[in-house]
Design an enzyme around this catalytic site. Structure first.
Site, PDB file in Angstrom:
ATOM      1  N   LYS A  66      40.223  35.979  46.899  1.00  0.00           N
ATOM      2  CA  LYS A  66      39.632  37.111  47.623  1.00  0.00           C
ATOM      3  C   LYS A  66      39.022  36.723  48.984  1.00  0.00           C
ATOM      4  O   LYS A  66      38.922  37.554  49.871  1.00  0.00           O
ATOM      5  CB  LYS A  66      38.555  37.782  46.770  1.00  0.00           C
ATOM      6  N   ALA A 128      31.352  39.791  42.895  1.00  0.00           N
ATOM      7  CA  ALA A 128      31.227  41.178  42.445  1.00  0.00           C
ATOM      8  C   ALA A 128      29.898  41.770  42.907  1.00  0.00           C
ATOM      9  O   ALA A 128      29.827  42.934  43.325  1.00  0.00           O
ATOM     10  CB  ALA A 128      31.340  41.236  40.923  1.00  0.00           C
ATOM     11  N   THR A 189      27.333  39.708  36.344  1.00  0.00           N
ATOM     12  CA  THR A 189      27.681  38.356  35.895  1.00  0.00           C
ATOM     13  C   THR A 189      28.767  38.426  34.827  1.00  0.00           C
ATOM     14  O   THR A 189      29.095  39.505  34.335  1.00  0.00           O
ATOM     15  CB  THR A 189      26.459  37.614  35.294  1.00  0.00           C
ATOM     16  N   GLY A 240      32.368  49.030  32.530  1.00  0.00           N
ATOM     17  CA  GLY A 240      33.086  48.390  33.631  1.00  0.00           C
ATOM     18  C   GLY A 240      34.506  48.899  33.830  1.00  0.00           C
ATOM     19  O   GLY A 240      35.064  48.811  34.923  1.00  0.00           O
TER      20      GLY A 240
HETATM   21  P1  ATR Z   1      32.448  37.166  40.444  1.00  0.00           P
HETATM   22  O1  ATR Z   1      33.270  36.990  41.667  1.00  0.00           O
HETATM   23  O2  ATR Z   1      33.179  37.873  39.330  1.00  0.00           O
HETATM   24  O3  ATR Z   1      31.120  37.807  40.731  1.00  0.00           O
HETATM   25  P2  ATR Z   1      31.307  34.535  40.432  1.00  0.00           P
HETATM   26  O4  ATR Z   1      31.302  34.564  41.912  1.00  0.00           O
HETATM   27  O5  ATR Z   1      31.735  33.280  39.741  1.00  0.00           O
HETATM   28  O6  ATR Z   1      32.192  35.718  39.846  1.00  0.00           O
HETATM   29  O7  ATR Z   1      29.825  34.921  39.939  1.00  0.00           O
HETATM   30  C1  ATR Z   1      29.474  34.893  38.634  1.00  0.00           C
HETATM   31  C2  ATR Z   1      27.999  35.300  38.486  1.00  0.00           C
HETATM   32  O8  ATR Z   1      27.663  35.216  37.123  1.00  0.00           O
HETATM   33  C3  ATR Z   1      27.013  34.404  39.226  1.00  0.00           C
HETATM   34  O9  ATR Z   1      25.929  35.185  39.654  1.00  0.00           O
HETATM   35  C4  ATR Z   1      26.582  33.426  38.137  1.00  0.00           C
HETATM   36  O10 ATR Z   1      25.336  32.828  38.332  1.00  0.00           O
HETATM   37  P3  ATR Z   1      25.183  31.509  39.293  1.00  0.00           P
HETATM   38  O11 ATR Z   1      25.295  32.011  40.683  1.00  0.00           O
HETATM   39  O12 ATR Z   1      23.864  30.954  38.989  1.00  0.00           O
HETATM   40  O13 ATR Z   1      26.319  30.594  38.905  1.00  0.00           O
HETATM   41  C5  ATR Z   1      26.526  34.345  36.960  1.00  0.00           C
HETATM   42  N1  ATR Z   1      26.624  33.668  35.667  1.00  0.00           N
HETATM   43  C6  ATR Z   1      27.741  33.190  35.075  1.00  0.00           C
HETATM   44  N2  ATR Z   1      27.447  32.663  33.864  1.00  0.00           N
HETATM   45  C7  ATR Z   1      26.110  32.827  33.683  1.00  0.00           C
HETATM   46  C8  ATR Z   1      25.174  32.503  32.617  1.00  0.00           C
HETATM   47  N3  ATR Z   1      25.597  31.901  31.498  1.00  0.00           N
HETATM   48  N4  ATR Z   1      23.894  32.820  32.789  1.00  0.00           N
HETATM   49  C9  ATR Z   1      23.474  33.428  33.904  1.00  0.00           C
HETATM   50  N5  ATR Z   1      24.287  33.765  34.938  1.00  0.00           N
HETATM   51  C10 ATR Z   1      25.577  33.463  34.835  1.00  0.00           C
END
Ligand code: ATR
Length: 278
Positions: A66, A128, A189, A240
């Site tokens: 993206k 997102a 998330t 969603g």
């Molecule tokens: P997308 O493009 O779908 O938003 P991404 O850019 O990988 O995917 O973002 C994933 C989000 O989920 C992030 O905010 C991530 O937190 P971090 O920025 O700290 O990595 C969050 N996330 C994923 N797994 C998580 C978990 N187990 N607990 C809390 N936050 C989580």
């Protein structure tokens, strides 16, 4: 000749976009097909240049391309540039033009329910979340937007990128001591997705009031733990899957100038639910 569209990403095993668009093409009697093109990230640029030599009408772009797609486009719509992500490409005689329809898809279910929040809590600060924040800042009702993320620096980056006077940032660990109730809570998330631990990162009781709306961008499972908790508190919920369908509709409109009528929308939702329940 059949018009050709595709989703490009890696991996694409889970993608529901072909089902949405092919159902729409068929329903509207359009001679077109929508394919899945899984591109090895190592060969991304060269594959895109090859695709430009073939007759395509449009693409959807998903993880992990993206952002990477920007330099390969002839032009980018201003909204997509501000969000920093392209999810839709229109192949025109003037070249490939990049758009972002995620924020439109996100807003539509809120508008349909007349939800015009003043205070919003966004969980997560990934790609997102950027589309969600961009969308919410377009709503005149919004007065406060709190972004809570595990990694606070990412939340701060969004605040800086969006000139966010209305935005506050906190780390997830500060959520419980926040002591305020929000009109809208959005999970951006991946927490709650199928295949991971069935959990949430927020105690809804602490951040909601009786008229709050809870919106989960996760659509598999359809009813996440977060949405089920919201239900037990008798709160309005948004799945969603709605955002998924409406971002697709906005892309479809860019390509074909046609929208999804109610019959088609229901048909698509029914097919998607069947697919997810398999
Ligand atoms: P997308 O493009 O779908 O938003 P991404 O850019 O990988 O995917 O973002 C994933 C989000 O989920 C992030 O905010 C991530 O937190 P971090 O920025 O700290 O990595 C969050 N996330 C994923 N797994 C998580 C978990 N187990 N607990 C809390 N936050 C989580």
């Amino acid at each position: 000749m059949k018009k050709r569209f595709a989703i490009i990403g890696f991996p694409l095993g889970h993608s529901l976009s072909p089902l949405i668009h092919n159902t729409a093409f068929k329903h509207l009697g359009l001679s077109a097909q929508y394919l899945k093109l899984e591109i090895d990230p190592h060969d991304f640029e060269s594959t895109i240049e090859q695709l430009k030599n073939v007759n395509w009408q449009g693409f959807n772009v998903t993880i992990p391309f993206k952002e990477k797609i920007f330099p390969l486009l002839s032009k980018t719509d201003q909204d997509a540039s501000q969000i920093g992500a392209v999810n839709t490409i229109h192949c025109t005689s003037n070249g490939w033009i990049g758009y972002n329809t995620d924020w439109l898809g996100f807003l539509k279910p809120l508008e349909q329910r007349n939800v015009f929040p003043e205070t919003c809590l966004i969980l997560g600060a990934g790609g997102a979340a950027r589309a969600v924040v961009f969308g919410l800042l377009k709503l005149p009702s919004v007065q406060k937007l709190v972004i809570a993320n595990r990694t606070i620096e990412k939340a701060e980056k969004i605040k800086n990128d969006f000139n966010g006077q209305l935005i506050q940032t906190i780390s997830l660990s500060q959520l419980d001591s926040l002591n305020s109730a929000f009109d809208l809570i959005v999970n951006t998330t991946s927490v709650g997705m199928k295949g991971r631990k069935a959990q949430t990162i927020v105690d809804l009781e602490k951040v909601t009031h009786q008229n709050s709306t809870v919106y989960d961008l996760v659509y598999n499972p359809l009813r996440t733990v977060l949405l089920r908790q919201a239900e037990t508190l008798s709160l309005q919920t948004i799945e969603g899957l709605e955002m998924l369908v409406f971002q697709a509709e906005a892309a479809f409109k860019i390509w074909t100038r046609k929208t999804f009528d109610d019959h088609l929308l229901n048909l698509i939702l029914e097919k998607l639910k069947n697919e997810l329940n398999k």
